[in-house]
Design a protein around this motif. Structure first.
Motif, PDB file in Angstrom:
ATOM      1  N   ASN A 140     -17.438  43.396  43.909  1.00 26.89           N
ATOM      2  CA  ASN A 140     -17.409  44.284  42.753  1.00 26.89           C
ATOM      3  C   ASN A 140     -17.154  45.735  43.149  1.00 26.89           C
ATOM      4  OD1 ASN A 140     -17.611  42.412  40.681  1.00 26.89           O
ATOM      5  ND2 ASN A 140     -19.802  42.213  41.010  1.00 26.89           N
ATOM      6  N   TYR A 141     -17.465  46.090  44.374  1.00 32.88           N
ATOM      7  CA  TYR A 141     -17.064  47.411  44.880  1.00 32.88           C
ATOM      8  C   TYR A 141     -15.536  47.514  44.857  1.00 32.88           C
ATOM      9  CZ  TYR A 141     -16.272  51.233  48.144  1.00 32.88           C
ATOM     10  OH  TYR A 141     -15.850  52.388  48.739  1.00 32.88           O
ATOM     11  N   GLY A 142     -14.897  46.440  45.285  1.00 32.23           N
ATOM     12  CA  GLY A 142     -13.437  46.397  45.231  1.00 32.23           C
ATOM     13  C   GLY A 142     -12.920  46.509  43.802  1.00 32.23           C
ATOM     14  N   ARG A 143     -13.629  45.888  42.870  1.00 34.64           N
ATOM     15  CA  ARG A 143     -13.222  45.991  41.463  1.00 34.64           C
ATOM     16  C   ARG A 143     -13.343  47.417  40.935  1.00 34.64           C
ATOM     17  NH1 ARG A 143     -16.009  40.575  39.850  1.00 34.64           N
ATOM     18  NH2 ARG A 143     -14.299  39.136  40.254  1.00 34.64           N
ATOM     19  N   VAL A 144     -14.393  48.110  41.333  1.00 39.98           N
ATOM     20  CA  VAL A 144     -14.542  49.510  40.919  1.00 39.98           C
ATOM     21  C   VAL A 144     -13.371  50.324  41.468  1.00 39.98           C
ATOM     22  CG1 VAL A 144     -15.944  51.598  41.230  1.00 39.98           C
ATOM     23  CG2 VAL A 144     -17.041  49.441  40.621  1.00 39.98           C
ATOM     24  N   CYS A 145     -12.987  50.058  42.706  1.00 38.37           N
ATOM     25  CA  CYS A 145     -11.836  50.758  43.279  1.00 38.37           C
ATOM     26  C   CYS A 145     -10.555  50.415  42.518  1.00 38.37           C
ATOM     27  CB  CYS A 145     -11.685  50.402  44.760  1.00 38.37           C
ATOM     28  SG  CYS A 145     -13.047  50.995  45.780  1.00 38.37           S
ATOM     29  N   GLU A 146     -10.429  49.154  42.091  1.00 48.82           N
ATOM     30  CA  GLU A 146      -9.253  48.766  41.287  1.00 48.82           C
ATOM     31  C   GLU A 146      -9.245  49.494  39.944  1.00 48.82           C
ATOM     32  OE1 GLU A 146      -9.366  44.518  40.873  1.00 48.82           O
ATOM     33  OE2 GLU A 146      -8.930  44.182  42.995  1.00 48.82           O
ATOM     34  N   TRP A 147     -10.425  49.622  39.315  1.00 53.45           N
ATOM     35  CA  TRP A 147     -10.509  50.350  38.042  1.00 53.45           C
ATOM     36  C   TRP A 147     -10.082  51.804  38.239  1.00 53.45           C
ATOM     37  CZ3 TRP A 147     -16.166  48.558  37.021  1.00 53.45           C
ATOM     38  CH2 TRP A 147     -16.171  47.223  36.625  1.00 53.45           C
ATOM     39  N   ALA A 148     -10.552  52.382  39.334  1.00 52.05           N
ATOM     40  CA  ALA A 148     -10.203  53.775  39.620  1.00 52.05           C
ATOM     41  C   ALA A 148      -8.696  53.907  39.811  1.00 52.05           C
ATOM     42  CB  ALA A 148     -10.945  54.268  40.856  1.00 52.05           C
ATOM     43  N   TYR A 149      -8.106  52.974  40.527  1.00 54.09           N
ATOM     44  CA  TYR A 149      -6.665  53.037  40.751  1.00 54.09           C
ATOM     45  C   TYR A 149      -5.899  52.834  39.443  1.00 54.09           C
ATOM     46  CZ  TYR A 149      -2.016  52.162  42.545  1.00 54.09           C
ATOM     47  OH  TYR A 149      -0.674  52.232  42.765  1.00 54.09           O
ATOM     48  N   SER A 150      -6.370  51.949  38.590  1.00 52.39           N
ATOM     49  CA  SER A 150      -5.718  51.731  37.290  1.00 52.39           C
ATOM     50  C   SER A 150      -5.774  53.002  36.444  1.00 52.39           C
ATOM     51  CB  SER A 150      -6.383  50.584  36.536  1.00 52.39           C
ATOM     52  OG  SER A 150      -6.217  49.381  37.226  1.00 52.39           O
ATOM     53  N   LEU A 151      -6.931  53.637  36.401  1.00 54.83           N
ATOM     54  CA  LEU A 151      -7.050  54.903  35.667  1.00 54.83           C
ATOM     55  C   LEU A 151      -6.137  55.976  36.270  1.00 54.83           C
ATOM     56  CD1 LEU A 151     -10.904  55.124  35.044  1.00 54.83           C
ATOM     57  CD2 LEU A 151      -9.121  54.812  33.318  1.00 54.83           C
ATOM     58  N   PHE A 152      -6.107  55.998  37.591  1.00 55.90           N
ATOM     59  CA  PHE A 152      -5.269  56.975  38.283  1.00 55.90           C
ATOM     60  C   PHE A 152      -3.797  56.777  37.919  1.00 55.90           C
ATOM     61  CE2 PHE A 152      -2.544  57.553  42.058  1.00 55.90           C
ATOM     62  CZ  PHE A 152      -2.535  58.934  42.091  1.00 55.90           C
ATOM     63  N   THR A 153      -3.308  55.543  37.940  1.00 60.77           N
ATOM     64  CA  THR A 153      -1.899  55.305  37.599  1.00 60.77           C
ATOM     65  C   THR A 153      -1.619  55.649  36.141  1.00 60.77           C
ATOM     66  OG1 THR A 153      -2.358  52.962  37.228  1.00 60.77           O
ATOM     67  CG2 THR A 153      -1.482  53.579  39.385  1.00 60.77           C
ATOM     68  N   LEU A 154      -2.585  55.397  35.267  1.00 56.05           N
ATOM     69  CA  LEU A 154      -2.424  55.772  33.865  1.00 56.05           C
ATOM     70  C   LEU A 154      -2.309  57.288  33.723  1.00 56.05           C
ATOM     71  CD1 LEU A 154      -2.463  54.965  30.824  1.00 56.05           C
ATOM     72  CD2 LEU A 154      -4.947  55.285  30.941  1.00 56.05           C
ATOM     73  N   PHE A 155      -3.223  58.024  34.355  1.00 55.61           N
ATOM     74  CA  PHE A 155      -3.168  59.485  34.302  1.00 55.61           C
ATOM     75  C   PHE A 155      -1.864  60.014  34.899  1.00 55.61           C
ATOM     76  CE2 PHE A 155      -8.043  60.254  34.264  1.00 55.61           C
ATOM     77  CZ  PHE A 155      -8.078  59.924  32.930  1.00 55.61           C
ATOM     78  N   LEU A 156      -1.437  59.429  36.002  1.00 56.70           N
ATOM     79  CA  LEU A 156      -0.210  59.859  36.668  1.00 56.70           C
ATOM     80  C   LEU A 156       0.998  59.606  35.762  1.00 56.70           C
ATOM     81  CD1 LEU A 156       0.723  61.154  39.296  1.00 56.70           C
ATOM     82  CD2 LEU A 156       1.036  58.851  40.196  1.00 56.70           C
ATOM     83  N   HIS A 157       1.019  58.476  35.111  1.00 58.33           N
ATOM     84  CA  HIS A 157       2.103  58.155  34.181  1.00 58.33           C
ATOM     85  C   HIS A 157       2.116  59.137  33.022  1.00 58.33           C
ATOM     86  CE1 HIS A 157       5.019  55.752  32.024  1.00 58.33           C
ATOM     87  NE2 HIS A 157       4.213  55.714  30.959  1.00 58.33           N
ATOM     88  N   LEU A 158       0.944  59.434  32.464  1.00 58.55           N
ATOM     89  CA  LEU A 158       0.865  60.401  31.375  1.00 58.55           C
ATOM     90  C   LEU A 158       1.262  61.803  31.823  1.00 58.55           C
ATOM     91  CD1 LEU A 158      -2.444  59.239  29.649  1.00 58.55           C
ATOM     92  CD2 LEU A 158      -0.100  58.886  28.835  1.00 58.55           C
ATOM     93  N   TYR A 159       0.901  62.151  33.043  1.00 60.13           N
ATOM     94  CA  TYR A 159       1.228  63.467  33.592  1.00 60.13           C
ATOM     95  C   TYR A 159       2.735  63.640  33.784  1.00 60.13           C
ATOM     96  CZ  TYR A 159       1.376  67.352  36.912  1.00 60.13           C
ATOM     97  OH  TYR A 159       1.655  68.528  37.553  1.00 60.13           O
ATOM     98  N   LYS A 160       3.398  62.583  34.238  1.00 60.74           N
ATOM     99  CA  LYS A 160       4.842  62.645  34.466  1.00 60.74           C
ATOM    100  C   LYS A 160       5.614  62.707  33.151  1.00 60.74           C
ATOM    101  CE  LYS A 160       4.982  60.580  39.009  1.00 60.74           C
ATOM    102  NZ  LYS A 160       5.462  59.456  39.811  1.00 60.74           N
ATOM    103  N   ASN A 161       5.054  62.131  32.098  1.00 65.95           N
ATOM    104  CA  ASN A 161       5.728  62.158  30.793  1.00 65.95           C
ATOM    105  C   ASN A 161       5.340  63.423  30.105  1.00 65.95           C
ATOM    106  OD1 ASN A 161       6.874  59.706  31.234  1.00 65.95           O
ATOM    107  ND2 ASN A 161       5.337  58.570  30.125  1.00 65.95           N
TER     108      ASN A 161
END
Length: 161
Positions: A140-161
């Motif tokens: 589940n530590y790995g899952r938390v890291c996956e959630w963080a990465y998913s949020l990060f990619t979402l923010f990055l996508h929104l930032y680029k647009n």
């Protein structure tokens, strides 16, 4: 009844009592820290996401260094309870396996019945959970890291647009 059988039964009773005490402590830890573990998992994923996003969008080397250290610190704070939660489950499974692989079949009938009951009781390993929603372990530590990465990619996508 042989003297050895009586000694083995006394030791078995001591082990059962000790295991019950450990289970009680485990339940208290779950009760007291469930909200903390849940909040820690949520906020860690948000903080890691935010820090990684800020590291990409900011160019000041001093601020980037601070973000890097803070992100590492947040990761470290979450990995400790997850690591020890994993160890508790591993040790619980080892106890069950050790009892099952002992030479209990050579003992008396009453002792054998007690061991069978004990093995059935040990089938459900001890673990630290957060409100029963998720276990506190490395998976589940790995899952938390996956959630963080998913949020990060979402923010990055929104930032680029």
């Amino acid at each position: 009844m042989r003297r050895i059988d009586i000694d083995n039964e006394k030791e078995l009773i001591k082990c059962i009592k000790l295991h019950n005490k450990i289970c009680a402590v485990n339940e208290k830890v779950n009760d007291m820290l469930s909200i903390i573990f849940l909040a820690r998992a949520f906020w860690t994923s948000v903080l890691i996401c935010t820090m990684c996003f800020l590291m990409i969008t900011d160019t000041d080397i001093v601020i980037l260094t601070q973000y890097s250290f803070y992100t590492a610190f947040v990761f470290f704070q979450l990995v400790i309870p997850c690591y020890y939660g994993e160890k508790i489950t591993e040790m619980s499974n080892k106890i069950s396996q050790t009892v099952a692989h002992s030479e209990w079949m050579l003992e008396g009938k009453k002792y054998q019945q007690s061991i069978i009951i004990m093995i059935e009781f040990f089938n459900k390993p001890m673990k630290i959970t957060s409100f029963g929603l998720f276990d506190i372990n490395m998976e589940n530590y790995g899952r938390v890291c996956e959630w963080a990465y998913s949020l990060f990619t979402l923010f990055l996508h929104l930032y680029k647009n």
